[in-house]
Scaffold this active site. Structure first.
Site, PDB file in Angstrom:
ATOM      1  CD  GLN A 112      -0.923   2.342   2.282  1.00 19.19           C
ATOM      2  OE1 GLN A 112       0.051   2.037   2.966  1.00 19.19           O
ATOM      3  NE2 GLN A 112      -1.344   3.589   2.177  1.00 19.19           N
ATOM      4  CB  THR A 121      -4.310   5.073   1.059  1.00 16.08           C
ATOM      5  OG1 THR A 121      -4.080   3.698   1.350  1.00 16.08           O
ATOM      6  CG2 THR A 121      -5.241   5.665   2.106  1.00 16.08           C
ATOM      7  CG  HIS A 179      -7.158   6.456   6.807  1.00 16.24           C
ATOM      8  ND1 HIS A 179      -6.592   6.659   5.581  1.00 16.24           N
ATOM      9  CD2 HIS A 179      -6.127   6.131   7.631  1.00 16.24           C
ATOM     10  CE1 HIS A 179      -5.282   6.491   5.665  1.00 16.24           C
ATOM     11  NE2 HIS A 179      -4.981   6.155   6.899  1.00 16.24           N
ATOM     12  CE  LYS A 234      -7.111   1.002   3.810  1.00 17.76           C
ATOM     13  NZ  LYS A 234      -6.780   2.246   4.503  1.00 17.76           N
TER      14      LYS A 234
HETATM   15  C1  LIG Z   1      -2.545   2.482  13.657  1.00 16.65           C
HETATM   16  C2  LIG Z   1      -3.150   2.576  12.284  1.00 16.65           C
HETATM   17  C3  LIG Z   1      -2.348   2.899  11.202  1.00 16.65           C
HETATM   18  C4  LIG Z   1      -2.881   2.968   9.917  1.00 16.65           C
HETATM   19  N1  LIG Z   1      -2.063   3.259   8.859  1.00 16.65           N
HETATM   20  C5  LIG Z   1      -2.575   3.253   7.605  1.00 16.65           C
HETATM   21  C6  LIG Z   1      -1.749   3.471   6.470  1.00 16.65           C
HETATM   22  O1  LIG Z   1      -0.550   3.668   6.593  1.00 16.65           O
HETATM   23  N2  LIG Z   1      -2.312   3.454   5.241  1.00 16.65           N
HETATM   24  C7  LIG Z   1      -3.656   3.222   5.059  1.00 16.65           C
HETATM   25  O2  LIG Z   1      -4.130   3.193   3.930  1.00 16.65           O
HETATM   26  N3  LIG Z   1      -4.459   3.018   6.119  1.00 16.65           N
HETATM   27  C8  LIG Z   1      -3.962   3.014   7.371  1.00 16.65           C
HETATM   28  N4  LIG Z   1      -4.780   2.767   8.429  1.00 16.65           N
HETATM   29  C9  LIG Z   1      -6.192   2.475   8.164  1.00 16.65           C
HETATM   30  C10 LIG Z   1      -6.408   0.980   7.962  1.00 16.65           C
HETATM   31  O3  LIG Z   1      -5.803   0.523   6.782  1.00 16.65           O
HETATM   32  C11 LIG Z   1      -7.886   0.666   7.865  1.00 16.65           C
HETATM   33  O4  LIG Z   1      -8.493   1.482   6.904  1.00 16.65           O
HETATM   34  C12 LIG Z   1      -8.598   0.855   9.200  1.00 16.65           C
HETATM   35  O5  LIG Z   1      -7.782   0.478  10.272  1.00 16.65           O
HETATM   36  C13 LIG Z   1      -9.881   0.047   9.188  1.00 16.65           C
HETATM   37  O6  LIG Z   1     -10.583   0.216  10.351  1.00 16.65           O
HETATM   38  P1  LIG Z   1     -10.482  -0.785  11.594  1.00 16.65           P
HETATM   39  O7  LIG Z   1      -9.209  -0.428  12.292  1.00 16.65           O
HETATM   40  O8  LIG Z   1     -11.690  -0.455  12.375  1.00 16.65           O
HETATM   41  O9  LIG Z   1     -10.456  -2.186  11.036  1.00 16.65           O
HETATM   42  C14 LIG Z   1      -4.266   2.711   9.716  1.00 16.65           C
HETATM   43  C15 LIG Z   1      -5.072   2.390  10.814  1.00 16.65           C
HETATM   44  C16 LIG Z   1      -4.533   2.317  12.087  1.00 16.65           C
HETATM   45  C17 LIG Z   1      -5.425   1.948  13.234  1.00 16.65           C
END
Ligand SMILES: Cc1cc2nc3c(=O)[nH]c(=O)nc-3n(C[C@H](O)[C@H](O)[C@H](O)COP(=O)(O)O)c2cc1C
Length: 357
Positions: free
Chosen positions: A105, A133, A253, A229
């Site tokens: 990603q 993303t 996100h 995404k």
């Molecule tokens: C600590 C953390 C870091 C994240 N870093 C990224 C990232 O670098 N890139 C991205 O596309 N989404 C990132 N996300 C979002 C996740 O890919 C995802 O969309 C999200 O966690 C989904 O919700 P959930 O935590 O309720 O499953 C991050 C989420 C968290 C909690």
């Protein structure tokens, strides 16, 4: 890991809104022979789950090996792992550790030379899919982060010591094994050395002036599967289809960007309707149980990405913790299928949801 943006209303809604749907209970439905197997982007997966990209999740395991341990658990469960570009481990290190294909990603960065070299490395590592993303071109406001002094320099507060004392094993392992902060994928090119400097470089690489038509460059330069995404609106879903994406992930996100936006499960049906089966639709946000996965599939998702659910396991017990979470979700999907009278993933349809007269 726990927190979200602003007052965290969307973060809460993501999980809570799954509760708005009820299942239609079906009995004596000949469900002795069930299978959770499916395909995601045309590749086999043992169940409709993908590990979502989570920046810096390497730090969740002492020694900074969080991404590698999570990727190992995904391999063991035979589901795709998505490595975030902002990982401690480089994509080559993950490839060497698991030796099976995984997804990569990235956000769209201004430096197209860097993007191209990242694509080359991803191809060389055998990544079948690139997740771009698009809901993070402007970084959001996190009240919780401000309150906790999260940033550089990092603030260590008195209550942190209480937390360390409550988890002596984890604290000791963290001290013994240490964790060198680094961004394994961001080496060379114009990227400055040093963790915080490289993070600063990434912030400068985010271009709020980007438009949908700029994503065509990514389609033209990435020959593998392309997943967009961060789509939460039916019109944007149409744009993703138009630029030739292979899939979208309906996502806010994880409640980390626009607080006050709808939950992903609430947004999903209209997006599925707009996409009309032309590309695969994933959902991420608030998935905490196998029942949530089955509800998302009933509303038209092909698979769910899990962020926090896997991070909780990872932070608690590394690879073993992620494996435990994945097997728990597998059992929950299975039992929910059985009790709603379906035997295979493709039999999951809106029919399994209860509709009051
Ligand atoms: C600590 C953390 C870091 C994240 N870093 C990224 C990232 O670098 N890139 C991205 O596309 N989404 C990132 N996300 C979002 C996740 O890919 C995802 O969309 C999200 O966690 C989904 O919700 P959930 O935590 O309720 O499953 C991050 C989420 C968290 C909690």
């Amino acid at each position: 890991m726990d927190g979200g943006s602003f007052a965290e209303t969307t973060l809460r809604a993501n999980a809570d809104d799954f509760g708005r749907y009820r299942f239609r209970q079906k009995v004596l439905a000949n469900v002795g022979d069930r299978s959770l197997e499916t395909t995601i982007l045309g590749l086999p997966s043992s169940m409709p789950l993908v590990i979502a990209p989570t920046a810096l999740s390497g730090i969740m395991v002492p020694g900074g090996v969080g991404e590698i341990e999570a990727a190992r658990a995904a391999k063991k469960a035979a589901i795709p792992y998505t490595l975030g570009v902002l990982s401690l481990a480089s994509l080559e290190e993950v490839r060497d550790a698991i030796k099976v294909p995984f997804w990569l990603q990235t956000k769209p960065l201004r430096d197209r030379g860097f993007m191209r070299s990242l694509f080359d490395r991803a191809l060389a590592a055998g990544c079948p899919a690139l997740v771009v993303t698009v809901d993070g071109q402007v970084l959001s406001q996190h009240y919780r982060g401000v309150r906790n002094g999260f940033g550089n320099p990092r603030a260590v507060r008195l209550d942190n010591f209480h937390e360390f004392a409550c988890r002596p094993g984890w604290s000791l392992a963290s001290v013994m094994r240490g964790t060198r902060l680094r961004l394994g994928n961001l080496q060379g090119g114009g990227v400055p050395k040093g963790f915080w400097e490289a993070m600063g470089w990434v912030s400068g690489q985010l271009d709020p002036a980007m438009e949908w038509r700029d994503l065509a460059w990514f389609r033209d330069n990435w020959p593998g599967k392309l997943v967009i995404k961060g789509v939460l609106d039916p019109q944007d879903a149409q744009e993703a289809v138009a630029i030739g994406a292979d899939a979208i992930s309906v996502s806010n996100h994880g409640g980390n960007q626009l607080d006050g936006a709808p939950s992903t499960i609430a947004a999903l049906p209209k997006i599925v309707e707009a996409v009309k089966g032309r590309i695969e639709v994933f959902l991420d946000g608030g998935v905490r149980s196998g029942q949530d996965v089955v509800k998302a599939l009933a509303l038209g998702a092909r698979a769910c990405l899990i962020g926090r659910a896997h991070l909780y396991g990872l932070a608690a017990q590394g690879e073993k913790g992620v494996s435990a979470i994945l097997e728990m979700l597998r059992r929950e999907i299975d039992v929910t299928m059985a009790l709603t009278g379906v035997r295979t993933i493709k039999d999951i349809s809106p029919d399994i949801l209860w509709r009051p007269d």
